[in-house]
Design a protein around this motif. Structure first.
Motif, PDB file in Angstrom:
ATOM      1  N   HIS A 246     -10.501   7.811 117.922  1.00  0.00           N
ATOM      2  CA  HIS A 246      -9.495   7.608 116.978  1.00  0.00           C
ATOM      3  C   HIS A 246      -8.292   7.946 117.682  1.00  0.00           C
ATOM      4  N   TRP A 247      -7.473   6.805 118.490  1.00  0.00           N
ATOM      5  CA  TRP A 247      -6.383   7.094 119.399  1.00  0.00           C
ATOM      6  C   TRP A 247      -5.203   7.725 118.465  1.00  0.00           C
ATOM      7  N   PHE A 248      -4.962   7.564 117.150  1.00  0.00           N
ATOM      8  CA  PHE A 248      -3.716   8.111 116.388  1.00  0.00           C
ATOM      9  C   PHE A 248      -4.547   9.076 115.391  1.00  0.00           C
ATOM     10  N   GLY A 249      -5.716   9.536 115.752  1.00  0.00           N
ATOM     11  CA  GLY A 249      -6.269  10.272 114.613  1.00  0.00           C
ATOM     12  C   GLY A 249      -6.685   9.559 113.342  1.00  0.00           C
ATOM     13  N   THR A 250      -7.013  10.413 112.169  1.00  0.00           N
ATOM     14  CA  THR A 250      -7.509  10.129 111.024  1.00  0.00           C
ATOM     15  C   THR A 250      -6.581  10.551 109.915  1.00  0.00           C
ATOM     16  N   ASP A 251      -6.711   9.475 108.748  1.00  0.00           N
ATOM     17  CA  ASP A 251      -5.904  10.026 107.465  1.00  0.00           C
ATOM     18  C   ASP A 251      -6.756  11.187 106.596  1.00  0.00           C
ATOM     19  N   PRO A 252      -6.001  11.773 105.485  1.00  0.00           N
ATOM     20  CA  PRO A 252      -6.605  12.589 104.953  1.00  0.00           C
ATOM     21  C   PRO A 252      -8.072  11.989 104.244  1.00  0.00           C
ATOM     22  N   GLN A 253      -8.369  10.859 104.317  1.00  0.00           N
ATOM     23  CA  GLN A 253      -9.754  10.404 104.018  1.00  0.00           C
ATOM     24  C   GLN A 253     -10.723  10.179 105.068  1.00  0.00           C
ATOM     25  N   GLY A 254     -10.312  10.466 106.303  1.00  0.00           N
ATOM     26  CA  GLY A 254     -11.077  10.320 107.327  1.00  0.00           C
ATOM     27  C   GLY A 254     -11.174   8.915 107.860  1.00  0.00           C
ATOM     28  N   ARG A 255     -10.222   7.819 107.448  1.00  0.00           N
ATOM     29  CA  ARG A 255      -9.985   6.394 107.924  1.00  0.00           C
ATOM     30  C   ARG A 255      -9.089   6.575 109.343  1.00  0.00           C
ATOM     31  N   ASP A 256      -9.472   5.694 110.011  1.00  0.00           N
ATOM     32  CA  ASP A 256      -9.063   5.404 111.302  1.00  0.00           C
ATOM     33  C   ASP A 256      -7.312   5.000 111.087  1.00  0.00           C
TER      34      ASP A 256
END
Length: 301
Positions: A74-84
């Motif tokens: 995940h090049w920019f990480g994930t959100d609080p729900q684990g989405r790319d």
């Protein structure tokens, strides 16, 4: 006589179009930055049109990868729900760009039509149209959007673009009118009036082509203004989160993921910001070529 002129008109028009596009190509190649701008804008258009088709309608969540920092997966990480985060940027691009396109079309078409007609006709028409424009410019946009948000959810980008366009044409109308007032006294306009040509012909065939670069620049500038407006409204929480777009991402990154104080969520904040900055950069680079594209003398230099 007329039968012999009609077949010759089509090749002449075709040659003019070829010369125009050849000139455009020369202008764009003159500065590599302009070609870079075209590539950036084309990339965003492809991303908005095709990107969401390649992703599931509802991005999969991952409870074990909540608000992760950037990584190879995940090049920019994930959100609080684990989405790319990149997938969220791609899905949100369609709403943002479609809204911006609808806004720009309405802003430029309405503003240009009113400004051209008002500046050319003068007199009573000018007074009436400019008073309407002044009334429009006094309407506060944010309070009106707050009221409309209680009726519309703005989940549809066309609704959003329609509202922003109807709120934004006043400045374009005023500017186009000023340009028209200076052009209407030129010799070629006086000659057209002396020949008894209709107002529609003079505006459409004489004034409008002369103002093409100015109108094209306003079109591109309206796109950036629409992007900033809608993203800002969603970021401030003025509009409900009924759609995927970059403004919602920024709001959730700051107020839900704590991107300002949590390093892991920084990618969630930076990704939509970089998308907005890159799109703006592409538009600015293309605007740089507008004068040369529409000015035959500059194209040939």
């Amino acid at each position: 006589m007329s039968a012999t002129l009609i077949p010759e008109a089509a090749p002449a028009a075709s040659a003019m179009r070829r010369n125009f596009w050849n000139g455009v190509w020369r202008v764009m190649k003159r500065k590599p930055s302009r070609m870079a701008g075209v590539v950036i804008i084309a990339g965003f258009i492809v991303m908005a049109v095709i990107g969401p088709m390649l992703l599931p309608e509802h991005l999969p969540t991952n409870a074990s990868a909540i608000t992760q920092p950037p990584s190879w997966d995940h090049w920019f990480g994930t959100d609080p729900q684990g989405r790319d985060v990149i997938a969220l940027v791609i899905k949100g691009s369609r709403y943002v760009l479609l809204t911006a396109l609808v806004t720009a079309i309405i802003t430029v078409v309405a503003g240009t039509a009113i400004g051209l007609f008002s500046g050319f006709k003068r007199g009573r028409w000018d007074t009436v149209l400019m008073r309407l424009t002044d009334m429009k410019l006094t309407i506060p946009g944010l309070p009106l959007l707050l009221v409309l948000a209680t009726v519309w959810k703005f989940g549809n980008p066309i609704q959003m673009g329609l509202v922003l366009g109807l709120l934004g044409w006043g400045g374009v109308a005023r500017a186009v009118r000023s340009q028209t007032l200076s052009l209407r006294e030129r010799g070629f306009i006086e000659a057209a009036r002396g020949l008894g040509l209709s107002t529609t012909h003079i505006i459409g065939k004489e004034l409008l082509p002369s103002m093409a670069p100015y109108i094209a620049m306003n079109m591109l500038i309206a796109v950036t203004g629409a992007v900033y407006s809608q993203v800002g409204l969603f970021f401030l929480g003025v509009l409900p989160y009924e759609s995927d777009n970059w403004g919602v991402m920024l709001n959730l990154a700051v107020f839900q993921a704590g991107a300002m104080i949590t390093p892991n969520a920084l990618g969630y904040l930076l990704a939509p910001l970089l998308a907005i900055l890159l799109l703006t950069l592409g538009i600015v680079l293309v605007v740089d070529a507008m004068d040369e594209i529409f000015n035959p003398r500059l194209r040939e230099e």
